[in-house]
Design an enzyme around this catalytic site. Structure first.
Site, short mmCIF file in Angstrom:
data_model
loop_
_atom_site.label_atom_id
_atom_site.label_comp_id
_atom_site.label_asym_id
_atom_site.label_seq_id
_atom_site.Cartn_x
_atom_site.Cartn_y
_atom_site.Cartn_z
N SER A 157 0.95 -1.21 -0.16
CA SER A 157 0.00 0.12 0.22
C SER A 157 0.78 1.32 -0.01
O SER A 157 1.77 1.22 -0.73
CB SER A 157 -0.97 0.10 1.25
OG SER A 157 -1.96 0.92 1.11
N ASP A 411 -8.82 -5.27 -5.83
CA ASP A 411 -8.51 -4.39 -4.86
C ASP A 411 -8.50 -3.09 -5.40
O ASP A 411 -8.06 -2.80 -6.71
CB ASP A 411 -6.79 -4.54 -4.44
CG ASP A 411 -6.29 -3.21 -3.82
OD1 ASP A 411 -7.11 -2.66 -3.02
OD2 ASP A 411 -5.14 -3.17 -3.91
N HIS A 436 -6.21 -6.66 -1.36
CA HIS A 436 -5.20 -5.31 -1.08
C HIS A 436 -3.54 -6.30 -0.53
O HIS A 436 -3.81 -6.83 0.61
CB HIS A 436 -5.62 -4.47 -0.07
CG HIS A 436 -4.91 -3.09 -0.04
ND1 HIS A 436 -4.33 -2.48 -1.25
CD2 HIS A 436 -4.50 -2.43 1.00
CE1 HIS A 436 -3.85 -1.48 -0.83
NE2 HIS A 436 -3.73 -1.24 0.33
#
Ligand SMILES: *[C@@H]1O[C@H](CO)[C@@H](O)[C@H](O)[C@H]1NC(C)=O
Ligand SMILES: *[C@@H]1O[C@H](CO)[C@@H](O)[C@H](O)[C@H]1NC(C)=O
Ligand SMILES: *[C@@H]1O[C@H](CO)[C@@H](O)[C@H](O)[C@H]1NC(C)=O
Ligand SMILES: *[C@@H]1O[C@H](CO)[C@@H](O)[C@H](O)[C@H]1NC(C)=O
Ligand SMILES: *[C@@H]1O[C@H](CO)[C@@H](O)[C@H](O)[C@H]1NC(C)=O
Ligand SMILES: *[C@@H]1O[C@H](CO)[C@@H](O)[C@H](O)[C@H]1NC(C)=O
Ligand SMILES: *[C@@H]1O[C@H](CO)[C@@H](O)[C@H](O)[C@H]1NC(C)=O
Ligand SMILES: *[C@@H]1O[C@H](CO)[C@@H](O)[C@H](O)[C@H]1NC(C)=O
Ligand SMILES: *[C@@H]1O[C@H](CO)[C@@H](O)[C@H](O)[C@H]1NC(C)=O
Length: 469
Positions: A157, A411, A436
Site C-alpha cells: 500500500s 483491490d 489489497h
C-alpha cells in the site's frame, strides 16, 4: 562474532508490546534521526522505532542480505504481523529482517505527545515522504556498518509506494523493491478519480449476486427518507445499534460516510481466509456481507434492516461490539487516520470521486479547493496537488529499475497501480483474485493459485537481485 547485526548503539526502553504474543518475533529498537534532514541550521533529532530479527542470518555470511520494510501509516508492529511473506522469504534467503516505523506514526513521534497539538502546526513541518525516506536511508547505512550489503525494500500500500520511491531515489542503497498494491498513480492528472469506487462496486456486484450493489446503491435514499422525521432517526439508530443517536443532518452524513468507508475497507481486506488486518473479519467478507443483501428490497424498512445485518459482518464479526461508532472516520480500521489525514493534506493528495449512476456510492465530486480549505482549517497546512508527480515522475517511470509492482485486481487501489511495465527491469505482477497486497501476507492453504505463483515469481526476482549484487 556478529553481535550487532541489528545495531547495538541504541537499545532503548522495551515498552510492553500489544503484539507480544503474535506470530512474528523481533527486537524492538530505536534509532536517532535528524528532525529536518534538509536543513544545515538545525541539529534537532528524535528517535524512530524499528523491529529487527537476525535469527535467519547465516552467521558465516559476511554480506547477508537485509530485507527492509519501509513502514507506512500505522504502528510498525501491525505491518510486521501482516507481512508474513517478508518473513518467509527471509528464512529462505537467510536475510536480516528490519521493519522501520514511519515518522509521526506508532511510537516514532518527533514531539512526543505534543506532536499533533493543533495549536502548534509547525510540528507538522517534517512530516513528508522525503524526510521519511531519508530516515530509512540513514537507518540502513547505520545497519550496514560500513559493509556493502544487498538491501531489498518491501512495502504494501503506501508502504509499497515508499519502497518503490526509495529504490528510485536511493538505488545505491537498495538493490530492488517489492511494491505490493502500491497506488503510485492515484494522483492528480494520472488516473480517473472514480476508479476506486468503481472497482469496489464491481467487487460487491460479483461477490454473491448483483442485488448486493443494487441494494447498497438504493440504501442512501432509504436512510435519508427514514431519517426525515425524528421518530425515523431514532428508528434508524436503533436498527444499527449506534453509540450516539442520529440527531441531525451532520450525524446522518457521518453515518453514511462511515458506511462508504466500510465498503472500501471490506474490498481491500477481502481475503480468502479470516483475518484481523483492518478489523476482525471472516473469510471472503464481501461475499458474507452480500449474502444478507441477496434479495432486492423494494421496501425501505426491509432494506434498512438487511443493511444492518450485512454491516455486522464488518463491525461485529466477534459479536463483542457494544454499539456502532459511526463517527469513527476510519471505520474501526487499525491504521492511523490522524497521521494519514495530515499526509493527505500535504503531499498525498489522491483524488477520489463517485457517480451514483455507475457506482453503488453517492455522487461526490473531487474539488481540490474544498479539500485545500478544509486542510487549512483543520491543520493549518495547504496541500500541493502535484508535489508527488513532480518528485517521483507520475507515469514517466522509464528510468526506474528493479521494482516489482504487484496488484490484485479485486483491490480498489489497483486502479492507481502500475499495471504495465515501462521497461524490462520493472516487473508487473497481476493477481486476478487478489485483494489489497494479499501476496505480502503469510502463505495460507486458502490462497488462490495466482497468489502462490506470484510469490514464487517475486522470490525468484529478488533472489536474482541479491545474487547479481
Ligand atoms: C526471529 O524469528 C524467529 C522465527 O520466528 C524466532 O525464533 C526468533 O526468536 C526471532 N528472533 C528474535 C530476536 O526475536
Ligand atoms: C546542536 O548544535 C549546538 C551548536 O553546535 C550544540 O551546542 C548543541 O549541543 C547541539 N545539540 C545537539 C542535540 O546535538
Ligand atoms: C498544546 O500546546 C499548548 C501551548 O503550548 C499547551 O498549552 C496545550 O496544553 C497543548 N495541548 C495538548 C493537548 O497537549
Ligand atoms: C480463523 O480461522 C482459523 C483457522 O481456520 C480458526 O482457527 C479461527 O478460529 C478463526 N477465527 C475466527 C475468529 O473465526
Ligand atoms: C434479486 O432479488 C430478487 C428479489 O428478491 C430475486 O428475485 C432475484 O433472483 C435476485 N437476483 C439474483 C441475481 O439473484
Ligand atoms: C415493509 O415490509 C414490512 C414487512 O416486511 C411491512 O410490515 C411494512 O408495512 C412494509 N412497508 C411498506 C411501506 O410497504
Ligand atoms: C454485536 O453482536 C452482539 C451479539 O450478537 C449483540 O449483542 C450486539 O448488539 C451487536 N452489536 C451491534 C453494534 O450490533
Ligand atoms: C461526531 O462528529 C461530529 C462532527 O462531524 C461532531 O459534531 C459530533 O460531536 C461527534 N459526535 C460524537 C458523539 O463524537
Ligand atoms: C454521472 O453520470 C451520468 C451518466 O453518465 C452523467 O449524466 C452525469 O453528468 C454524471 N454526474 C457527475 C457528477 O459526473
Amino acid at each position: 562474532m556478529f553481535p550487532a547485526l541489528c545495531g547495538a548503539l541504541l537499545i532503548l526502553a522495551f515498552k510492553p508490546s500489544a503484539f507480544a504474543n503474535e506470530k512474528f518475533q523481533y527486537e524492538i529498537k530505536e534509532f536517532s534521526v535528524p528532525l529536518d534532514h534538509f536543513s544545515f541550521l538545525s541539529n534537532e533529532s528524535f528517535n524512530i522505532r524499528y523491529l529487527c530479527n537476525d535469527s535467519y542470518v547465516d552467521k558465516s555470511n559476511l554480506e547477508p542480505p537485509i530485507f527492509f520494510y519501509t513502514g507506512n501509516e500505522g504502528d510498525i508492529e501491525w505491518f510486521a504481523q501482516n507481512s508474513g511473506f517478508v518473513w518467509e522469504l527471509a528464512a529462505k534467503q537467510r536475510a536480516l529482517v528490519v521493519f522501520a516505523e514511519h515518522r509521526y506514526y506508532g511510537k516514532s513521534m518527533p514531539y512526543g505527545a505534543d506532536t499533533f497539538n493543533t495549536s502548534k502546526p509547525e510540528h507538522l513541518a517534517y512530516f513528508t515522504v522525503e524526510q521519511t525516506l531519508e530516515d530509512y536511508a540513514q537507518l540502513i547505512t547505520y545497519l550496514r556498518n560500513g559493509k556493502r550489503l544487498p538491501v531489498v525494500a518491501f512495502g504494501g500500500s503506501y508502504g509499497g509506494m515508499l519502497a518503490a520511491w526509495f529504490r528510485m531515489k536511493y538505488p545505491h542503497i537498495v538493490v530492488g523493491a517489492l511494491a505490493a498494491s502500491a497506488p503510485i498513480l492515484q494522483f492528480s492528472g494520472l488516473t480517473p478519480c472514480d476508479i476506486f469506487n468503481k472497482i469496489t462496486t464491481s467487487v460487491f456486484a460479483t461477490a454473491y449476486n448483483a442485488n448486493c450493489s443494487v441494494n447498497i446503491g438504493k440504501s442512501w435514499k432509504a436512510f435519508e427518507s427514514m431519517a426525515a422525521t425524528d421518530a425515523g432517526k431514532k428508528q434508524l439508530g436503533d436498527i444499527f445499534h449506534v453509540c450516539n443517536a442520529i440527531k441531525n443532518a451532520d450525524d446522518l452524513k457521518n453515518f453514511m460516510d462511515y458506511l462508504e468507508e466500510v465498503y472500501g475497507n471490506l474490498a481491500m481486506a477481502n481475503y480468502p481466509y479470516n483475518s484481523t488486518f483492518l478489523s476482525p473479519l471472516p473469510a471472503n467478507p464481501v461475499r458474507q456481507l452480500c449474502f444478507y443483501l441477496k434479495d432486492l428490497h423494494q421496501n425501505d424498512t426491509d432494506l434498512v434492516a438487511s443493511m444492518a445485518s450485512a454491516l455486522a459482518v464488518y463491525t461485529n464479526y466477534t459479536g463483542s461490539t457494544k454499539c456502532l461508532d459511526y463517527n469513527d472516520s476510519n471505520a474501526g480500521a487499525n491504521y492511523d487516520s490522524k497521521g494519514w489525514d495530515i499526509q493527505s493534506c500535504n503531499q498525498m493528495v489522491m483524488p477520489m470521486c463517485a457517480n451514483s449512476s455507475d457506482t453503488m456510492f453517492r455522487t461526490s465530486n473531487w474539488d481540490f479547493k474544498e479539500v485545500s480549505d478544509k486542510c487549512y482549517k483543520q491543520f493549518h497546512i495547504t496541500p500541493k496537488a502535484y508535489d508527488i508527480v513532480l518528485r517521483y515522475g507520475g507515469r514517466d517511470l522509464e528510468a526506474a529499475s528493479n521494482i516489482i509492482f504487484s496488484n490484485g485486481l479485486l483491490d480498489p487501489w489497483s486502479g492507481g497501480g502500475v499495471l504495465s511495465a515501462p521497461n524490462n527491469q520493472i516487473h508487473v505482477i497481476i493477481l486476478p483474485e487478489g485483494a489489497h497486497h494479499l501476496d505480502l501476507r503469510q502463505s495460507n492453504p486458502l490462497d488462490p493459485a495466482s497468489v502462490t505463483s506470484a510469490r514464487q515469481k517475486e522470490a525468484e526476482i529478488i533472489a536474482q537481485w541479491i545474487s547479481h549484487f
